[in-house]
Enzyme design. Structure first.
Site, PDB file in Angstrom:
ATOM      1  N   LYS A   1       0.852  -1.192   0.000  1.00 59.96           N
ATOM      2  CA  LYS A   1       0.000   0.000   0.000  1.00 59.96           C
ATOM      3  C   LYS A   1       0.885   1.238   0.000  1.00 59.96           C
ATOM      4  CE  LYS A   1      -4.406   0.475   2.407  1.00 59.96           C
ATOM      5  NZ  LYS A   1      -4.986   0.562   3.757  1.00 59.96           N
TER       6      LYS A   1
HETATM    7  C1  E4P Z   1      -8.491   0.999   3.898  1.00 59.01           C
HETATM    8  O1  E4P Z   1      -7.594   0.606   3.202  1.00 59.01           O
HETATM    9  C2  E4P Z   1      -8.362   2.120   4.822  1.00 59.01           C
HETATM   10  O2  E4P Z   1      -7.218   1.955   5.586  1.00 59.01           O
HETATM   11  C3  E4P Z   1      -9.566   2.252   5.692  1.00 59.01           C
HETATM   12  O3  E4P Z   1     -10.723   1.899   4.973  1.00 59.01           O
HETATM   13  C4  E4P Z   1      -9.695   3.606   6.334  1.00 59.01           C
HETATM   14  O4  E4P Z   1     -10.933   3.695   6.999  1.00 59.01           O
HETATM   15  P1  E4P Z   1     -11.266   4.864   8.032  1.00 59.01           P
HETATM   16  O5  E4P Z   1     -11.395   6.140   7.270  1.00 59.01           O
HETATM   17  O6  E4P Z   1     -12.565   4.457   8.656  1.00 59.01           O
HETATM   18  O7  E4P Z   1     -10.132   4.908   9.002  1.00 59.01           O
END
Ligand code: E4P
Length: 218
Positions: free
Chosen positions: A83
């Site tokens: 990522k």
């Molecule tokens: C996914 O890859 C993200 O890390 C995640 O969905 C972030 O979610 P949040 O905005 O609820 O922290």
């Protein structure tokens, strides 16, 4: 639409995987911090629990650092998706890592133009953050719809749309309707998809009537 599970909690992942609902897992530094465990151990364990992609996020800010971290994370297991953030350095790291055959998830995407750059840089997944846009009074799902249109208009773009920052059951339904390929869903939200008060009410009345028959199926 596929379901990824947005958690680093291995107990939750095991349980939902056994139920057959896990096509992949996404983690981020905040979710890893919540576990209180070493990052690489957690990623390795999740990769052993499921066959699908497991996103592990780099923390370097510069392109060279992201590439080095990404290669290390990818060496943990063949199903790691590296990522990287939607920054200029992140897009360059995405190109370098995807050219080397690695799976790359471009995260922290808040605009269709960022998604266009990610796809042109060879991203496997683009993660538009729906909930965080909604938090600001903006329309997160509209960004998912815009990305769908842009990707459909250029068949050379192979990136999958991974609707992220999903907070509610409504987000899940709207992501599926908007044409997202995947939604990454927190475990509690996934369980909420099964809930409907009329199902509970109907079941209670059917079972009350069944009890009156005095019968048993087994
Ligand atoms: C996914 O890859 C993200 O890390 C995640 O969905 C972030 O979610 P949040 O905005 O609820 O922290």
């Amino acid at each position: 639409m596929k379901f990824f599970i947005d958690t680093a909690d291995t107990a939750e992942i095991s349980e939902l995987a056994a139920a057959g609902f896990v096509d992949g897992v996404t983690t981020n530094p905040s979710l890893i911090a919540k576990t209180g465990r070493p990052f690489k151990d957690v990623i390795k364990e999740i990769c052993q629990l499921i066959d699908g992609p497991v996103s592990a996020e780099v923390t370097a800010k510069d392109v060279e650092g992201m590439i080095a971290e990404g290669e290390l994370l990818a060496s943990i297991a063949t199903n790691v998706a590296v990522k990287v953030p939607s920054t200029w350095d992140g897009f360059m790291a995405c190109r370098a890592l995807s050219t080397r055959g690695l799976t790359v998830n471009v995260t922290l995407c808040f605009s269709a133009n960022q998604a266009l750059l990610a796809a042109k840089a060879g991203a496997t997944f683009i993660s538009p953050f729906v909930g965080r846009l909604d938090d600001l009074g903006l329309n997160g799902m509209e960004v998912v719809r815009e990305i769908r249109t842009i990707y459909d208009n250029d068949k050379s773009l192979k990136t999958e749309i991974l609707a992220s920052s999903i907070r509610t059951a409504l987000h899940v339904k709207e992501a599926a309707m908007a044409g997202a390929d995947i939604a990454t869903v927190p475990p509690a939200v996934l369980r909420n998809l099964a809930k409907h008060p009329l199902t509970e009410k109907g079941l209670a009345s059917f079972l009350a009537d069944w009890d009156k028959t005095g019968q048993a199926i087994l």
